[in-house]
Design a protein around this motif. Structure first.
Motif, PDB file in Angstrom:
ATOM      1  N   ALA A 249       1.043  -1.079  -0.029  1.00  0.00           N
ATOM      2  CA  ALA A 249       0.041  -0.099   0.029  1.00  0.00           C
ATOM      3  C   ALA A 249       0.942   1.355  -0.039  1.00  0.00           C
ATOM      4  O   ALA A 249       2.001   1.199   0.214  1.00  0.00           O
ATOM      5  N   ASN A 250       0.276   2.475  -0.244  1.00  0.00           N
ATOM      6  CA  ASN A 250       0.889   3.534  -0.371  1.00  0.00           C
ATOM      7  C   ASN A 250       0.613   4.646   0.708  1.00  0.00           C
ATOM      8  O   ASN A 250      -0.693   4.668   0.868  1.00  0.00           O
ATOM      9  N   ALA A 251       1.487   5.203   1.227  1.00  0.00           N
ATOM     10  CA  ALA A 251       1.246   6.476   2.216  1.00  0.00           C
ATOM     11  C   ALA A 251       1.878   7.485   1.567  1.00  0.00           C
ATOM     12  O   ALA A 251       2.903   8.106   1.726  1.00  0.00           O
ATOM     13  N   GLY A 252       1.296   8.034   0.314  1.00  0.00           N
ATOM     14  CA  GLY A 252       2.040   8.987  -0.483  1.00  0.00           C
ATOM     15  C   GLY A 252       2.461   8.253  -1.925  1.00  0.00           C
ATOM     16  O   GLY A 252       3.385   7.579  -1.992  1.00  0.00           O
ATOM     17  N   ARG A 264      -8.913   0.471   6.246  1.00  0.00           N
ATOM     18  CA  ARG A 264      -9.736  -0.546   5.484  1.00  0.00           C
ATOM     19  C   ARG A 264      -8.926  -1.764   4.993  1.00  0.00           C
ATOM     20  O   ARG A 264      -9.363  -2.956   5.045  1.00  0.00           O
ATOM     21  N   LEU A 265      -7.696  -1.406   4.273  1.00  0.00           N
ATOM     22  CA  LEU A 265      -6.839  -2.312   3.973  1.00  0.00           C
ATOM     23  C   LEU A 265      -6.184  -3.146   5.001  1.00  0.00           C
ATOM     24  O   LEU A 265      -6.076  -4.249   4.940  1.00  0.00           O
ATOM     25  N   LYS A 266      -5.870  -2.626   6.232  1.00  0.00           N
ATOM     26  CA  LYS A 266      -5.709  -3.324   7.237  1.00  0.00           C
ATOM     27  C   LYS A 266      -6.536  -4.383   7.950  1.00  0.00           C
ATOM     28  O   LYS A 266      -6.363  -5.626   8.041  1.00  0.00           O
ATOM     29  N   GLU A 267      -7.950  -4.117   7.722  1.00  0.00           N
ATOM     30  CA  GLU A 267      -8.953  -4.808   8.097  1.00  0.00           C
ATOM     31  C   GLU A 267      -9.012  -6.082   7.013  1.00  0.00           C
ATOM     32  O   GLU A 267      -9.457  -7.152   7.592  1.00  0.00           O
ATOM     33  N   LEU A 268      -8.788  -5.805   5.786  1.00  0.00           N
ATOM     34  CA  LEU A 268      -9.060  -6.641   4.798  1.00  0.00           C
ATOM     35  C   LEU A 268      -7.924  -7.636   4.951  1.00  0.00           C
ATOM     36  O   LEU A 268      -7.782  -8.839   4.770  1.00  0.00           O
ATOM     37  N   CYS A 269      -6.563  -7.145   5.349  1.00  0.00           N
ATOM     38  CA  CYS A 269      -5.445  -8.105   5.349  1.00  0.00           C
ATOM     39  C   CYS A 269      -5.381  -9.092   6.498  1.00  0.00           C
ATOM     40  O   CYS A 269      -5.186 -10.028   6.417  1.00  0.00           O
ATOM     41  N   SER A 270      -6.197  -8.494   7.786  1.00  0.00           N
ATOM     42  CA  SER A 270      -6.390  -9.257   8.843  1.00  0.00           C
ATOM     43  C   SER A 270      -7.438 -10.210   8.449  1.00  0.00           C
ATOM     44  O   SER A 270      -7.193 -11.367   8.937  1.00  0.00           O
ATOM     45  N   GLN A 271      -8.646  -9.992   7.733  1.00  0.00           N
ATOM     46  CA  GLN A 271      -9.490 -10.933   7.263  1.00  0.00           C
ATOM     47  C   GLN A 271      -8.716 -12.202   6.633  1.00  0.00           C
ATOM     48  O   GLN A 271      -9.112 -13.177   6.761  1.00  0.00           O
ATOM     49  N   TYR A 272      -7.932 -12.010   5.778  1.00  0.00           N
ATOM     50  CA  TYR A 272      -7.275 -13.106   4.979  1.00  0.00           C
ATOM     51  C   TYR A 272      -6.030 -13.360   5.236  1.00  0.00           C
ATOM     52  O   TYR A 272      -5.399 -14.110   4.420  1.00  0.00           O
ATOM     53  N   ASN A 273      -5.567 -12.996   6.494  1.00  0.00           N
ATOM     54  CA  ASN A 273      -4.204 -13.275   6.808  1.00  0.00           C
ATOM     55  C   ASN A 273      -3.097 -12.836   6.147  1.00  0.00           C
ATOM     56  O   ASN A 273      -2.166 -13.670   5.725  1.00  0.00           O
ATOM     57  N   MET A 274      -3.101 -11.814   5.555  1.00  0.00           N
ATOM     58  CA  MET A 274      -2.086 -11.247   4.826  1.00  0.00           C
ATOM     59  C   MET A 274      -1.081 -10.224   5.385  1.00  0.00           C
ATOM     60  O   MET A 274      -1.587  -9.454   6.259  1.00  0.00           O
ATOM     61  N   TRP A 275      -0.116  -9.923   4.823  1.00  0.00           N
ATOM     62  CA  TRP A 275       0.787  -9.251   5.425  1.00  0.00           C
ATOM     63  C   TRP A 275       0.513  -7.556   4.597  1.00  0.00           C
ATOM     64  O   TRP A 275       0.466  -7.761   3.513  1.00  0.00           O
ATOM     65  N   LEU A 276       0.646  -6.696   5.447  1.00  0.00           N
ATOM     66  CA  LEU A 276       0.419  -5.238   4.973  1.00  0.00           C
ATOM     67  C   LEU A 276       1.890  -4.561   5.026  1.00  0.00           C
ATOM     68  O   LEU A 276       2.325  -4.283   6.075  1.00  0.00           O
ATOM     69  N   HIS A 277       2.131  -3.870   3.729  1.00  0.00           N
ATOM     70  CA  HIS A 277       3.425  -3.129   3.797  1.00  0.00           C
ATOM     71  C   HIS A 277       3.125  -1.702   3.238  1.00  0.00           C
ATOM     72  O   HIS A 277       2.441  -1.558   2.076  1.00  0.00           O
ATOM     73  N   VAL A 278       3.446  -0.826   4.081  1.00  0.00           N
ATOM     74  CA  VAL A 278       3.187   0.597   3.337  1.00  0.00           C
ATOM     75  C   VAL A 278       4.501   1.298   3.231  1.00  0.00           C
ATOM     76  O   VAL A 278       5.560   1.135   4.034  1.00  0.00           O
ATOM     77  N   GLU A 279       4.417   1.972   2.165  1.00  0.00           N
ATOM     78  CA  GLU A 279       5.904   2.904   1.839  1.00  0.00           C
ATOM     79  C   GLU A 279       5.311   4.365   1.151  1.00  0.00           C
ATOM     80  O   GLU A 279       4.016   4.265   0.729  1.00  0.00           O
ATOM     81  N   ASP A 302       2.126  -4.138   9.059  1.00  0.00           N
ATOM     82  CA  ASP A 302       3.114  -4.971   9.586  1.00  0.00           C
ATOM     83  C   ASP A 302       4.505  -4.586   9.242  1.00  0.00           C
ATOM     84  O   ASP A 302       5.415  -5.040   9.905  1.00  0.00           O
ATOM     85  N   SER A 303       4.620  -3.628   8.250  1.00  0.00           N
ATOM     86  CA  SER A 303       5.864  -3.172   7.973  1.00  0.00           C
ATOM     87  C   SER A 303       5.898  -1.769   7.160  1.00  0.00           C
ATOM     88  O   SER A 303       4.890  -1.700   6.430  1.00  0.00           O
ATOM     89  N   MET A 304       6.986  -1.059   7.250  1.00  0.00           N
ATOM     90  CA  MET A 304       6.936   0.253   6.301  1.00  0.00           C
ATOM     91  C   MET A 304       8.368   0.559   6.066  1.00  0.00           C
ATOM     92  O   MET A 304       9.206   0.136   6.822  1.00  0.00           O
ATOM     93  N   THR A 305       8.608   1.190   4.953  1.00  0.00           N
ATOM     94  CA  THR A 305       9.777   1.647   4.549  1.00  0.00           C
ATOM     95  C   THR A 305      10.103   3.101   4.772  1.00  0.00           C
ATOM     96  O   THR A 305       9.090   3.850   4.207  1.00  0.00           O
ATOM     97  N   LEU A 306      11.260   3.640   5.312  1.00  0.00           N
ATOM     98  CA  LEU A 306      11.387   5.193   5.505  1.00  0.00           C
ATOM     99  C   LEU A 306      12.713   5.325   4.830  1.00  0.00           C
ATOM    100  O   LEU A 306      13.588   4.666   4.972  1.00  0.00           O
TER     101      LEU A 306
END
Length: 790
Positions: A249-252, A264-279, A302-306
């Protein structure tokens, strides 16, 4: 900001390792040499330029000192003189915090030679400190950190971690376990280009494992991932036996700086046991006191890149990926942690820089970028014909704007704009690309660039978080940017209005051809067509190329504000003349006629030269025949004995011979051989033919001194009044030079240029002789003619 000697002060006033003190001193001296581009003397420029050639040479046997090596590095850094002429080139502003980051690389090499136990303790402290500071600064609780040079490596290692976590037998069976249930990685169409392909290539996965989710097309932002569509795609993959693995996913977003619906994406990932990465660049806003809810949701991922390097103006510092995972063994297997202490030294430059800046310094730098965006956004609201595309500045400091012409009314002047607004999307993108390039050149400290968006097209982007710390952008630079934007918009409007007029005038000119090129931001492209009957296509093409090249050279020499060029370097059209942007006072009709007239002059001069060449060739042949005939007549007239050198001289002395052989002269204008008899008798050569007259433009107007070509006449209200001390143009053409008494204007005929014999007339009652009276009458006539000119 600390004083300039704050970095050198500890080395001289504190008891430190002499090697560390020497290292810091050498780094400061090296940076001064590399940053000083004007150290060399003027007489060494030729030698320096020769040394910059990228030609490898042999390694010197005796070696070189440090100063010479640093001088070579400086030459390689700044390149050739032609490259230095680009005034709008961006140069990173390496401040004290940047010097400290560079010192960290030297310290890492020095620390690596310590004994293993001391090295282990030191690297553990550096890594734990840096991770703790970053997690607290960006509100990421209980996180671990991975430091990497390539900002994509963090996501790559996270993917390996998720594969190890979701496939229990992956460590034993490897990629064979993936055949039973193929993994799927999801990303949006707004992600940076090539990211998904890079992940698949590095992980050894087929591209079918990558699912690109479109952004919203009906509702919401055009740059946010469509959550409802993503939900349907995940369900389809689960039903087909695939394993949803990870969502990026994108934060910018890389283009416009928009943030996905992370909650909403975090809720969807928790529903399907997916990993959410944001950058994304908007993650920097987490360090501020107030953070919008859309960006705050990134702290639950679950993770983010700075990417702290551009955010804080730190050169050569690694990117950081923060993640949460409870199994250190899987993190080690995925490469997120390392048992080698040297690997942990990657955090050392960042560890030094964060301590130097402190918490307040980091927050101030990010807040400054946000304030710059807010100031630009507020000012753009008052600029007509500029459309902005930006979220709340509290959630995204990226400002994207685009020139969009407004069509008001239905008058003839708006006809071109109406056509443009309805169908010329490609031309509008071209103008916005030109606008972005102009603003970047005029205000280089602003850091603006051109970005291509899927829906909006070409836009100008201002992203101070990625550029302000590097370029040292200030509030004054933003104000200058808006000022230059206001000055440039009228040029865009005038160019749009005159494109159709320029096209119409070219179509009405038989010698010119209009070339449609929507990728050119100026008036358009034309080609001068020759009036030639040449059947050979290649020869005709060479003539067209030669003529248009000469025409372009002539147009560039004109004193005008227009830009004439050959167009894009890799454009599809060749042998064309591209006319640049136009101002409101451009006389399009005069411009087109001048181009046509100049081209016709070049063509006729070329034909005249070709004809003259042929005439000269024929004249030479005819002259050779007449010379041969004259020699035969001379032999018959004088006899054979007179042709012998010694005998002929004696005979000519006793009995001179009057030769009847006359000389010949070649008349270039008439193309004929003439006798020289008339030349010697009349002292002038008769002219049997004259060259063709040079065509001139019927629209050529009289210009004032300093006035540019192709400018429309000023309105009558702007004319100089009769009571003004400056005369009218007609009067200025009749001025008389009071120093020598001659007419000073070049446009006055030579018959009217005369010497004033006497400024005063004599009394008519005086007695004169007839000759004197006629002479005086002539003088009076001259005086009267001068007075009439006055």
């Amino acid at each position: 900001m600390r004083p300039a000697d704050s970095m050198e002060k500890p080395f001289h006033q504190m008891m430190v390792d002499p090697t560390l003190a020497e290292m810091g001193k050498n780094l400061n001296e090296a940076m001064k040499i590399l940053e000083d581009g004007q150290r060399e003397a003027e007489e060494d420029k030729a030698k320096r330029k020769y040394g910059r050639k990228d030609i490898p040479g042999p390694l010197q046997g005796s070696g070189q000192d440090v100063a010479n090596i640093l001088q070579l590095v400086q030459n390689l850094m700044y390149g050739e003189e032609e490259e230095d002429s680009q005034s709008h080139r961006r140069v990173q502003n390496v401040g004290e915090q940047g010097h400290l980051a560079l010192l960290g690389h030297s310290l890492a090499a020095y620390i690596s030679v310590l004994d293993k136990e001391r090295l282990r303790k030191m690297t553990t402290r550096i890594l734990s400190d840096t991770t703790l500071w970053l997690c607290r600064l960006f509100r990421y609780e209980n996180g671990s950190a991975y430091y990497h040079e390539d900002d994509r490596d963090g996501l790559l290692k996270v993917c390996r971690l998720v594969i190890h976590s979701r496939y229990e037998d992956f460590t034993i069976e490897g990629f064979n376990v993936l055949n039973h249930r193929r993994p799927v990685i999801y990303q949006s169409t707004a992600c940076r280009l090539g990211l998904g392909q890079h992940l698949c290539n590095q992980l050894g996965l087929p591209l079918s494992c990558l699912c690109t989710v479109p952004c919203n097309t009906m509702f919401g932002s055009q740059h946010q991932m469509d959550v409802a569509l993503l939900d349907r795609l995940i369900k389809e993959d689960v039903d087909s036996g695939k394993l949803p693995l990870l969502l990026v996913a994108n934060a910018g977003t890389p283009g416009a700086g928009h943030t996905d619906k992370l909650g909403r994406l975090k809720e969807l990932c928790s529903q399907y046991n997916m990993w959410l990465h944001v950058e994304g660049v908007n993650l920097a806003m987490l360090a501020l006191g107030y953070v919008s809810s859309s960006v705050m949701a990134a702290t639950k991922c679950d993770s983010m890149t700075l990417t702290l390097g551009p955010w804080l103006g730190l050169p050569a510092v690694p990117a950081v990926t923060l993640y949460r995972h409870e199994d250190p063994a899987l993190s080690l297997a995925a490469g997120l942690t390392s048992s080698q202490p040297v690997e942990k030294l990657r955090a050392l430059p960042l560890w030094l820089s964060l301590q130097y800046l402190g918490h307040d310094g980091i927050v101030d730098q990010i807040r400054h970028a946000s304030q710059l965006s807010q100031r630009l956004l507020d000012q753009l609201k008052n600029v007509t014909s500029v459309k902005t595309s930006v979220e709340d500045v509290l959630s995204s400091p990226v400002v994207v704007f685009r020139f969009t012409p407004e069509v008001v009314g239905a008058g003839p002047s708006e006809a071109a704009l109406e056509v443009f607004a309805s169908s010329e999307r490609e031309l509008q993108d071209t103008l916005n690309r030109w606008l972005g390039e102009q603003l970047a050149r005029l205000v280089p400290a602003s850091g603006v660039d051109v970005v291509e968006l899927e829906d909006e097209g070409s836009c100008v982007r201002f992203s101070p978080l990625m550029t302000s710390a590097v370029l040292g952008t200030k509030v004054e630079d933003v104000d200058m940017l808006v000022e230059r934007l206001r000055e440039t918009i009228p040029v865009l409007y005038s160019t749009l209005r005159m494109r159709e007029e320029f096209k119409r005038e070219v179509y009405q000119t038989s010698t010119l051809t209009y070339i449609e090129d929507l990728n050119w931001p100026g008036l358009g492209a034309i080609r001068y067509e020759l009036c030639s009957d040449e059947a050979d296509l290649s020869k005709r093409q060479l003539e067209v190329e030669k003529t248009n090249g000469a025409l372009l050279k002539k147009l560039k020499e004109l004193d005008s504000d227009l830009l004439f060029s050959t167009g894009p370097e890799f454009g599809p059209e060749k042998n064309c003349i591209y006319v640049g942007m136009a101002t409101e006072d451009l006389d399009v009709a005069e411009l087109v006629e001048t181009i046509s007239t100049t081209g016709r002059e070049i063509e006729e001069n070329s034909k005249l030269l070709e004809n003259m060449t042929e005439v000269v060739r024929k004249g030479i042949l005819e002259a050779e025949l007449q010379l041969q005939k004259a020699n035969e007549e001379k032999l018959l007239e004088e006899g054979v004995l007179r042709q012998i050198p010694v005998v002929g001289s004696v005979l000519n002395w006793f009995s001179p011979v009057q030769s009847s052989i006359k000389g010949r002269t070649f008349n270039l204008a008439a193309g004929s051989l003439d006798s020289t008899e008339q030349t010697y008798t009349m002292k002038a050569q008769s002219a049997r033919g004259t060259p063709p007259p040079t065509p001139t433009s019927s629209r050529t107007k009289r210009r004032m001194p300093g006035e540019k070509l192709f400018r429309r006449s000023r309105p009558s209200g702007d004319a100089v009044s009769e009571t003004s001390s400056i005369g009218h143009p007609e009067e200025l053409d009749k001025e008389v030079d009071l120093q020598d008494g001659t007419l000073a204007r070049e446009d006055v005929p030579e018959q009217q240029e005369m010497q004033l014999e006497s400024p005063q007339r004599e009394d008519p009652s005086d007695e004169r002789t007839p000759s004197e009276g006629s002479e005086q009458t002539q003088v009076e006539g001259k005086t009267e003619s001068v007075d009439s000119l006055r």
